[in-house]
Design a protein around this motif. Structure first.
Motif, PDB file in Angstrom:
ATOM      1  N   GLY A 159      -8.615   3.089  -2.481  1.00 16.30           N
ATOM      2  CA  GLY A 159      -7.104   3.358  -2.597  1.00 16.30           C
ATOM      3  C   GLY A 159      -6.366   4.676  -2.259  1.00 16.30           C
ATOM      4  O   GLY A 159      -6.729   5.255  -1.492  1.00 16.30           O
ATOM      5  N   SER A 203       0.857  -1.288   0.099  1.00 14.19           N
ATOM      6  CA  SER A 203      -0.089   0.070  -0.172  1.00 14.19           C
ATOM      7  C   SER A 203       0.782   1.120  -0.010  1.00 14.19           C
ATOM      8  O   SER A 203       0.565   2.195  -0.740  1.00 14.19           O
ATOM      9  N   GLU A 236     -13.014   1.789   1.556  1.00 16.24           N
ATOM     10  CA  GLU A 236     -11.399   1.317   1.533  1.00 16.24           C
ATOM     11  C   GLU A 236     -11.399   0.790   2.977  1.00 16.24           C
ATOM     12  O   GLU A 236     -11.277   1.378   4.217  1.00 16.24           O
ATOM     13  N   GLY A 279     -12.964   0.200  -2.901  1.00 16.76           N
ATOM     14  CA  GLY A 279     -11.515   0.097  -2.990  1.00 16.76           C
ATOM     15  C   GLY A 279     -11.017   1.759  -3.606  1.00 16.76           C
ATOM     16  O   GLY A 279     -10.306   1.484  -4.515  1.00 16.76           O
ATOM     17  N   VAL A 329      -9.727  -3.305  -8.566  1.00 12.07           N
ATOM     18  CA  VAL A 329     -10.060  -3.724  -7.181  1.00 12.07           C
ATOM     19  C   VAL A 329     -10.578  -5.262  -7.088  1.00 12.07           C
ATOM     20  O   VAL A 329     -10.080  -5.909  -6.208  1.00 12.07           O
TER      21      VAL A 329
END
Length: 217
Positions: A51, A16, A70, A49, A111
């Motif tokens: 992100g 991440s 998320e 998602g 995703v």
């Protein structure tokens, strides 16, 4: 609320953090398709998602009613700092904290390859979409050519470990239709043998209008 430790989510903090730095480079490859998908959003829109937020500014040009979904703690901190005024659901796509028939649009970009349970996530998308609502997807999955699919199968175990739980071999279109959504159109944006990229729209409770444009084998 973070979902770290939840059976429907597994955090990959190193990946991440790397994605926050390198995501803009990836966006050079998928950016045009991402922009087209985002401009189709309408009404109350859930970005699944969310992100690093690459979809958010684009979707906000189409609709101001945006909710972020998320579960990753690293991305959650980033999104809270960058978009403090947008609602954020910090739970996995498999268990969306929303009532049935809530959203006009759900959007996902890269995703579905990494959710823990693909079918459970798509069932949730179907549940929280309003009747006639749309699911906009920009996703990669199993290549339709057998030789490329075999390459993906060989690479998948190592790829998944190195790329935050991302899978190469998921049959995304089959999963979408198997969970109650009707594909209106789906086009291949990229035909590379490792991660062919599909952009499309599916709806809840509607008849299909356009068939998939196949990759030549």
């Amino acid at each position: 609320m973070s979902s770290t430790g939840d059976s429907d989510f597994r955090a990959h903090p190193a990946f991440s953090r790397f994605y926050l730095i390198a995501g803009s480079l990836l966006n050079r490859l998928v950016g045009p398709a991402r922009q087209v998908q985002s401009t189709m959003a309408q009404g109350l829109t859930l970005i699944a998602g969310a992100g690093s937020g690459l979809d958010v500014d684009l979707v906000l040009k189409a609709t101001r009613d945006v909710v972020l979904l998320e579960p990753d703690p690293t991305f959650i901190a980033h999104l809270h700092a960058r978009y403090p005024n947008l609602p954020l659901l910090a739970t996995p796509a498999e268990r969306i904290q929303a009532s049935d028939n809530t959203y006009d649009t759900i959007l996902s970009s890269l995703v579905l390859c990494s959710v823990q349970n693909l079918n459970a996530a798509l069932k949730e998308f179907h549940r929280v979409l309003k009747p006639g609502g749309q699911f906009l997807f920009l996703e990669h999955g199993r290549h339709p050519a057998q030789w490329a699919s075999q390459i993906q199968t060989i690479l998948d175990p190592v790829w998944t470990r190195l790329n935050g739980g991302c899978h190469l071999t998921r049959d995304v279109l089959d999963a979408i239709t198997a969970n109650g959504l009707t594909i209106q159109h789906a086009d291949y944006v990229s035909t590379n043998p490792v991660a062919p990229l599909l952009a499309g729209q599916a709806t809840k409770g509607a008849n299909p209008r356009q068939i998939l444009r196949e990759i030549p084998h």
